[in-house]
Each structure stands twice: as C-alpha cells, then as structure tokens.
Design an enzyme around this catalytic site. Structure first.
Site, PDB file in Angstrom:
ATOM      1  N   ARG A  12      14.047   6.561  -6.646  1.00 47.03           N
ATOM      2  CA  ARG A  12      13.207   6.624  -5.440  1.00 47.03           C
ATOM      3  C   ARG A  12      12.346   7.985  -5.422  1.00 47.03           C
ATOM      4  O   ARG A  12      11.199   7.952  -4.863  1.00 47.03           O
ATOM      5  CB  ARG A  12      13.670   6.256  -4.106  1.00 47.03           C
ATOM      6  CG  ARG A  12      14.308   4.683  -4.126  1.00 47.03           C
ATOM      7  CD  ARG A  12      14.376   4.233  -2.802  1.00 47.03           C
ATOM      8  NE  ARG A  12      13.310   4.237  -1.838  1.00 47.03           N
ATOM      9  CZ  ARG A  12      12.935   3.025  -1.479  1.00 47.03           C
ATOM     10  NH1 ARG A  12      13.602   1.985  -1.548  1.00 47.03           N
ATOM     11  NH2 ARG A  12      11.792   2.960  -0.492  1.00 47.03           N
ATOM     12  N   LEU A  38       8.762   5.251   3.059  1.00 41.30           N
ATOM     13  CA  LEU A  38       7.972   6.146   2.527  1.00 41.30           C
ATOM     14  C   LEU A  38       8.776   7.505   2.372  1.00 41.30           C
ATOM     15  O   LEU A  38       9.692   7.835   3.343  1.00 41.30           O
ATOM     16  CB  LEU A  38       6.690   6.625   3.044  1.00 41.30           C
ATOM     17  CG  LEU A  38       5.506   5.339   3.106  1.00 41.30           C
ATOM     18  CD1 LEU A  38       4.714   5.566   4.200  1.00 41.30           C
ATOM     19  CD2 LEU A  38       5.327   5.329   1.658  1.00 41.30           C
ATOM     20  N   ASN A  90       1.627   3.441  11.013  1.00 45.80           N
ATOM     21  CA  ASN A  90       2.446   2.334  10.749  1.00 45.80           C
ATOM     22  C   ASN A  90       2.373   1.114  11.658  1.00 45.80           C
ATOM     23  O   ASN A  90       2.101   1.640  13.063  1.00 45.80           O
ATOM     24  CB  ASN A  90       3.888   2.515  10.403  1.00 45.80           C
ATOM     25  CG  ASN A  90       4.679   1.159   9.845  1.00 45.80           C
ATOM     26  OD1 ASN A  90       4.172   0.587   9.189  1.00 45.80           O
ATOM     27  ND2 ASN A  90       5.696   0.897  10.630  1.00 45.80           N
ATOM     28  N   THR A  91       2.343  -0.282  11.526  1.00 43.72           N
ATOM     29  CA  THR A  91       2.427  -0.871  12.638  1.00 43.72           C
ATOM     30  C   THR A  91       3.612  -1.855  12.462  1.00 43.72           C
ATOM     31  O   THR A  91       4.034  -2.064  11.322  1.00 43.72           O
ATOM     32  CB  THR A  91       1.133  -1.929  12.503  1.00 43.72           C
ATOM     33  OG1 THR A  91       1.218  -2.948  13.678  1.00 43.72           O
ATOM     34  CG2 THR A  91       0.772  -2.748  11.363  1.00 43.72           C
ATOM     35  N   HIS A  92       4.331  -1.865  13.603  1.00 43.19           N
ATOM     36  CA  HIS A  92       5.687  -2.484  13.482  1.00 43.19           C
ATOM     37  C   HIS A  92       5.630  -3.706  14.346  1.00 43.19           C
ATOM     38  O   HIS A  92       5.271  -3.694  15.489  1.00 43.19           O
ATOM     39  CB  HIS A  92       6.680  -1.522  13.865  1.00 43.19           C
ATOM     40  CG  HIS A  92       8.301  -2.013  13.821  1.00 43.19           C
ATOM     41  ND1 HIS A  92       8.871  -2.417  12.695  1.00 43.19           N
ATOM     42  CD2 HIS A  92       9.011  -2.553  14.630  1.00 43.19           C
ATOM     43  CE1 HIS A  92      10.144  -2.911  12.992  1.00 43.19           C
ATOM     44  NE2 HIS A  92      10.088  -2.937  14.208  1.00 43.19           N
ATOM     45  N   ASP A 116       7.592   8.986  10.494  1.00 41.56           N
ATOM     46  CA  ASP A 116       8.244  10.445  10.137  1.00 41.56           C
ATOM     47  C   ASP A 116       9.310   9.709   9.312  1.00 41.56           C
ATOM     48  O   ASP A 116       9.121   8.751   8.827  1.00 41.56           O
ATOM     49  CB  ASP A 116       8.852  10.789  11.503  1.00 41.56           C
ATOM     50  CG  ASP A 116      10.047  10.003  12.205  1.00 41.56           C
ATOM     51  OD1 ASP A 116      10.320  10.394  13.386  1.00 41.56           O
ATOM     52  OD2 ASP A 116      10.320   8.995  11.766  1.00 41.56           O
ATOM     53  N   GLY A 165      12.243   8.843   9.328  1.00 40.15           N
ATOM     54  CA  GLY A 165      13.181   7.902   9.793  1.00 40.15           C
ATOM     55  C   GLY A 165      12.731   6.578   9.679  1.00 40.15           C
ATOM     56  O   GLY A 165      11.386   6.368   9.064  1.00 40.15           O
ATOM     57  N   ASP A 178      11.003   3.548  11.222  1.00 44.26           N
ATOM     58  CA  ASP A 178      10.446   3.265  12.588  1.00 44.26           C
ATOM     59  C   ASP A 178      10.859   4.009  13.718  1.00 44.26           C
ATOM     60  O   ASP A 178      10.849   3.601  14.669  1.00 44.26           O
ATOM     61  CB  ASP A 178      10.672   1.688  12.745  1.00 44.26           C
ATOM     62  CG  ASP A 178      10.444   0.711  11.529  1.00 44.26           C
ATOM     63  OD1 ASP A 178      11.214  -0.243  11.255  1.00 44.26           O
ATOM     64  OD2 ASP A 178       9.299   0.861  11.056  1.00 44.26           O
TER      65      ASP A 178
HETATM   66  C1  GRF Z   1       3.036  -7.023  10.237  1.00 41.20           C
HETATM   67  O1  GRF Z   1       3.613  -7.916  11.140  1.00 41.20           O
HETATM   68  C2  GRF Z   1       3.665  -5.838   9.867  1.00 41.20           C
HETATM   69  O2  GRF Z   1       4.070  -5.167  11.250  1.00 41.20           O
HETATM   70  C3  GRF Z   1       4.938  -6.131   9.378  1.00 41.20           C
HETATM   71  O3  GRF Z   1       4.782  -6.901   8.070  1.00 41.20           O
HETATM   72  C4  GRF Z   1       3.451  -7.681   8.918  1.00 41.20           C
HETATM   73  C5  GRF Z   1       2.386  -7.602   7.767  1.00 41.20           C
HETATM   74  O4  GRF Z   1       1.512  -8.883   7.920  1.00 41.20           O
HETATM   75  N1  GRF Z   1       5.750  -4.879   8.781  1.00 41.20           N
HETATM   76  P1  GRF Z   1       0.312  -8.716   6.823  1.00 41.20           P
HETATM   77  O5  GRF Z   1       0.735  -8.397   5.397  1.00 41.20           O
HETATM   78  O6  GRF Z   1      -0.907  -7.407   7.491  1.00 41.20           O
HETATM   79  O7  GRF Z   1      -0.446 -10.184   7.154  1.00 41.20           O
END
Ligand code: GRF
Length: 201
Positions: free
Chosen positions: A64, A92, A104-106, A138, A140, A142
């Site tokens: 990695r 990452l 990031n979006t979670h 960061d 960690g 999420d």
């Molecule tokens: C999103 O809900 C993101 O938060 C999660 O995986 C999904 C990705 O969806 N980690 P897409 O590939 O953007 O349609």
C-alpha cells in the site's frame, strides 16, 4: 481552481461535479478523475466529459505504501488545488494526504457509522435519522473535520438501496455546494473547525 476527483464506482457524485463545473460561475473545473479499479462507470462519465483519467490499483503495487506513493505522483501531475473523494473505496495514504487537501463525502452523520458500509450499518442499527457528511480527510477512517452535514429520514420499508439513493440525492447537492464555496472563497482549518470564505483577511 483545479479539482481531481477520485472514484471507485458509479460516479454519480462525480457527475454532479462535472455538471456543475460546466458553468464558469461555479469557479472550479475537474482536471482529472482517478480510480482504484478499471471498468467502472465513474471512469466512463469522465471520458464522456473529455476529462483525463488514471487508474492506480493496489494490486499492481508491492504494497500500500508503493500504491500511496504512485497515487500521489499521478494526482500531482494534474496540479490540483483540491482532491475530492467521491465514493473512493480505499483509505488514502500519508503521502497523498501530505501533498493535497482532500474532501470526502460519507453517507452517514459522522461520527456515526464510519467505514465502507455506513448505510447498511445505520439500517441495521434501526436509526430513524441518518444523512451525509462532507469532511476534510485526515489519516483516520472518516475522522477528519466536518465541513457540512444534512439529515435524511429513514422510511418504513427502506432497504440499503432505497436509503442510500435518498442519501446520495442529498450528497450530490451538498458536495457540489461545499466544493463550489471552497473554490470561490477559500477555507481555513483551525483544529476541527473548517471555515469557508474570508481567508487571510
Ligand atoms: C456515495 O454515497 C459516497 O458517500 C459513498 O459511496 C457513494 C458513491 O456513490 N462512499 P457514487 O459513486 O458517487 O454514485
């Protein structure tokens, strides 16, 4: 303002960013899309938009660390002002994180339900309210400073797919809004607080 977006799957969040950056008023453009695997729709979406793509698979590297190093080099080639992880399913490494700011979006209200199965875990827990979180990444999992969150109610009869799609509808709007504001107004981070706008004045 240059964005590199990292994807691992369908790329609908990437598509929302591609659509938003089509207008100059947004203040940013997607200069490249990176993935950890071949043959995903996210890469096709980039190609359709004429955006350069690259793939760095962990399995192509000795370990990695080497993957992290190569990914950092590939991203650097595009000189991003910000990296956006939009459904990127790898953690990452330190070299990438040392080189670039990453958002990031979670699909959960962090710190609840971190990790790769957030929607499934929220359903299994039986929460009535979940949602999504846009945060700085960061070292960690999420755990980086939260920038924005929005709640999404769980409905009777929801399964992982219906709930995740409802969350993604919110994510696509929230991520685009946050990235646009960061691109146009800049941001500062103090401890766990991210302030967008009025930087340096
Ligand atoms: C999103 O809900 C993101 O938060 C999660 O995986 C999904 C990705 O969806 N980690 P897409 O590939 O953007 O349609």
């Amino acid at each position: 303002f240059r964005l590199v977006v990292l994807v691992s799957g369908s790329g609908t969040n990437l598509q929302a960013l591609l659509d938003a950056t089509a207008s100059d008023a947004f203040g940013a453009r997607v200069v490249a899309v990176g993935a950890d695997r071949h043959g995903i729709e996210g890469l096709t979406r980039a190609e359709r938009a004429g955006v350069p793509t690259f793939v760095e698979q962990v399995s192509d590297h000795a370990d990695r660390d080497e993957w992290d190093e190569n990914l950092a080099v590939r991203i650097a080639e595009h000189k991003p002002d910000l990296v956006v992880s939009a459904g990127f399913m790898k953690i990452l490494g330190p070299r990438v994180l040392a080189a670039f700011p990453v958002v990031n979006t979670h699909p959960a209200l962090l710190p609840a339900f971190p990790g790769a199965h957030a929607v499934r875990d929220a359903l299994a827990y039986g929460v009535r309210l979940t949602g999504c979180t846009v945060h700085l990444v960061d070292t960690g999992v999420d755990t980086g400073p939260v920038i924005a969150q929005e709640a999404v109610a769980v409905r009777e009869g929801d399964d992982e797919e219906t709930l995740h799609e409802r969350i993604k509808t919110v994510e696509r709007r929230l991520l685009v809004e946050v990235v646009g504001r960061m691109a146009r107004d800049g941001w500062t981070v103090t401890g766990r607080t991210v302030r967008i706008g009025r930087t340096g004045e």
